[in-house]
Scaffold this active site. Structure first.
Site, mmCIF file in Angstrom:
data_model
loop_
_atom_site.group_PDB
_atom_site.id
_atom_site.type_symbol
_atom_site.label_atom_id
_atom_site.label_comp_id
_atom_site.label_asym_id
_atom_site.label_seq_id
_atom_site.Cartn_x
_atom_site.Cartn_y
_atom_site.Cartn_z
ATOM 1 N N HIS A 13 -5.501 0.153 -1.229
ATOM 2 C CA HIS A 13 -5.797 -1.258 -0.960
ATOM 3 C C HIS A 13 -6.816 -1.855 -1.928
ATOM 4 O O HIS A 13 -7.121 -3.040 -1.853
ATOM 5 C CB HIS A 13 -6.306 -1.421 0.477
ATOM 6 C CG HIS A 13 -5.365 -0.893 1.518
ATOM 7 N ND1 HIS A 13 -5.451 0.393 1.994
ATOM 8 C CD2 HIS A 13 -4.313 -1.462 2.147
ATOM 9 C CE1 HIS A 13 -4.488 0.587 2.898
ATOM 10 N NE2 HIS A 13 -3.792 -0.514 3.004
ATOM 11 N N ASP B 31 -7.598 5.289 -1.533
ATOM 12 C CA ASP B 31 -7.204 4.051 -0.845
ATOM 13 C C ASP B 31 -6.418 3.138 -1.780
ATOM 14 O O ASP B 31 -6.962 2.633 -2.764
ATOM 15 C CB ASP B 31 -8.459 3.331 -0.344
ATOM 16 C CG ASP B 31 -8.155 2.288 0.714
ATOM 17 O OD1 ASP B 31 -7.028 1.753 0.699
ATOM 18 O OD2 ASP B 31 -9.034 2.007 1.541
ATOM 19 N N CYS C 81 0.821 -1.225 0.000
ATOM 20 C CA CYS C 81 0.000 0.000 0.000
ATOM 21 C C CYS C 81 0.852 1.270 0.000
ATOM 22 O O CYS C 81 0.538 2.238 -0.701
ATOM 23 C CB CYS C 81 -0.981 -0.004 1.164
ATOM 24 S SG CYS C 81 -0.245 -0.342 2.778
#
Length: 467
Positions: A426, A424, A300
């Site tokens: 992820h 994000d 990440c």
């Protein structure tokens, strides 16, 4: 140089014009005279009745110098530009299916009508006798195809005749700019190809077209850019006219497949008394499982770093490509931050490593903001708002075993109320903007989004002071 206000419709005219000239001498003045004469003849040609403007994916043909003759005849010189759109067929994508106009209209605020430049090849009959002459002399013949690319930004109610006239004028102005560039960078009889670029400047300037010589890097055009910054009263501490800053037309997909600025599709939360402070410019969204790399569960921070690197690339600060995971790891090994065994591993990195890599690979410095626990992030509105106002770069935030990218804040100076605009890394799916925004992979988050007890480090990249 051509300046066009940004209206509801952009007409974009592209094509190739053949520039030919015969050089009887290699003397500098003689070459300049011959080249200027060739450009003058070309300008006369585009003002002749032979010029034809063809609207792509439609049966529309326009002769702008024949009193604005249009085929089919149901379109008149006085026809509003908005009516041209009904004659344009939807383009087919790679699978053979027509593209969704509904989706295009939702995501694009400006309509682009593409046109091709053509010339009639038939000439009027001539009854005069042909005269042949012969002479023996060394000569140099020059031929190059000029990649003309003109824009006219108009209102939907403007007439076809008015737009056609503007395009012809823009075409002639561009040829004049190309002539200046060719003559300025000429070496003997070697001529560099002039290339037009469009730049979207703050109001009231709008779209500005600038011609640069092919093969000459941005580093050698600094003086030209300084003159442009001065002319348009732009600050000299950030790039506006590098090739990477060129305007991306809303009807053209990005060739690398990455999504750009997914946050632009979001609506601001309905909160009273707050002010938005957001990332400035363009970035690409990097997340898990892209580039044929399975980094689910450990990459990440790498992906957040790649998003930041893409911002510096697409603002024109750097020319290098976004680094891969291995290149990031190699940079950390090279500076002595990590041992050689780190290369090729699946070890996490954090905000400090992101700071080191930005300095090593991009020459970009960063500030680190330390937050002892997640509950304190709600009190950092002033620092974050100031960052997005002055620097405008994406922020990487790492805490615990997670990393995210902060793209902005909604913050009230009086009440301290705050929301964070989060990208994000992820996410593991495809480049589907609707899924990414609907499912919150890019979205506004409250202070409760953070682990209230974990400490966080924020890497806040600084803009280089350069044009």
């Amino acid at each position: 140089m051509v300046v066009a206000d940004v209206g509801s419709i952009i007409f974009r005219l592209r094509g190739g014009l053949e520039l030919t000239c015969q050089l009887d001498s290699t003397d500098g003045a003689s070459v300049q005279q011959a080249v200027s004469g060739a450009f003058k003849r070309l300008c006369c040609k585009v003002r002749s009745e032979s010029l034809v403007l063809c609207v792509r994916n439609s049966p529309l043909l326009i002769w702008p110098n024949k009193g604005v003759l249009v085929i089919p005849d149901e379109v008149k010189e006085s026809t509003p530009c908005k009516d041209i759109q009904q004659h344009i067929q939807a383009e087919e994508n790679d699978s053979g299916k027509k593209s969704s106009k509904k989706k295009d209209k939702k995501n694009a605020t400006t309509c682009v009508i593409n046109m091709d430049l053509m010339m009639e090849v038939t000439e009027p009959s001539c009854l005069s006798a042909t005269v042949l002459t012969s002479r023996s002399q060394k000569q140099h013949f020059v031929r190059m195809t000029l990649p003309v690319d003109c824009v006219a930004s108009v209102r939907a109610e403007d007439s076809v005749g008015a737009v056609s006239g503007r395009l012809v004028g823009a075409l002639c102005d561009q040829l004049a700019d190309m002539e200046k560039v060719v003559l300025q960078h000429m070496k003997g009889t070697a001529l560099l190809l002039p290339q037009p670029f469009h730049f979207l400047l703050p109001e009231p300037s709008g779209l500005v077209t600038v011609v640069y010589p092919a093969g000459v890097p941005d580093s050698r055009l600094e003086l030209t850019r300084k003159e442009l910054h001065s002319r348009f009263e732009l600050p000299e501490d950030r790039p506006c006219f590098r090739r990477a800053n060129a305007f991306h037309f809303p009807d053209e997909p990005y060739k690398d497949g990455y999504l750009r600025n997914p946050h632009a599709a979001l609506n601001l939360p309905n909160m009273e008394g707050v002010k938005p402070y957001q990332v400035q410019g363009i970035y690409s969204y990097h997340h898990y499982m892209q580039d044929h790399v399975d980094d689910n569960g450990w990459g990440c921070a790498y992906r957040s770093l790649q998003t930041i690197c893409s911002w510096f690339q697409q603002q024109g600060y750097v020319e290098r490509e976004v680094p891969s995971h291995r290149e990031i790891q190699q940079a950390l090994v090279d500076v002595g931050d990590k041992p050689a065994s780190f290369l090729g591993s699946r070890q996490w990195i954090g905000s400090i490593e992101v700071q080191v890599v930005l300095d090593k690979l991009l020459g970009v410095t960063s500030k680190i903001l330390f937050v002892s626990q997640g509950s304190d992030l709600a009190s950092k509105g002033r620092e974050l708002a100031n960052h997005f106002q002055t620097e405008g770069t994406p922020i990487m935030i790492g805490g615990g075993v997670l990393a995210h990218t902060i793209l902005g804040v909604l913050w009230s100076e009086t009440t301290g109320q705050i929301k964070f605009l989060i990208l994000d890394p992820h996410y593991t799916g495809g480049e589907d903007l609707q899924v990414i925004t609907d499912k919150g992979w890019c979205g506004w988050k409250g202070p409760e989004f953070w682990d209230q007890n974990a400490y966080y480090n924020l890497c806040m990249p600084q803009r280089p002071k350069t044009i």
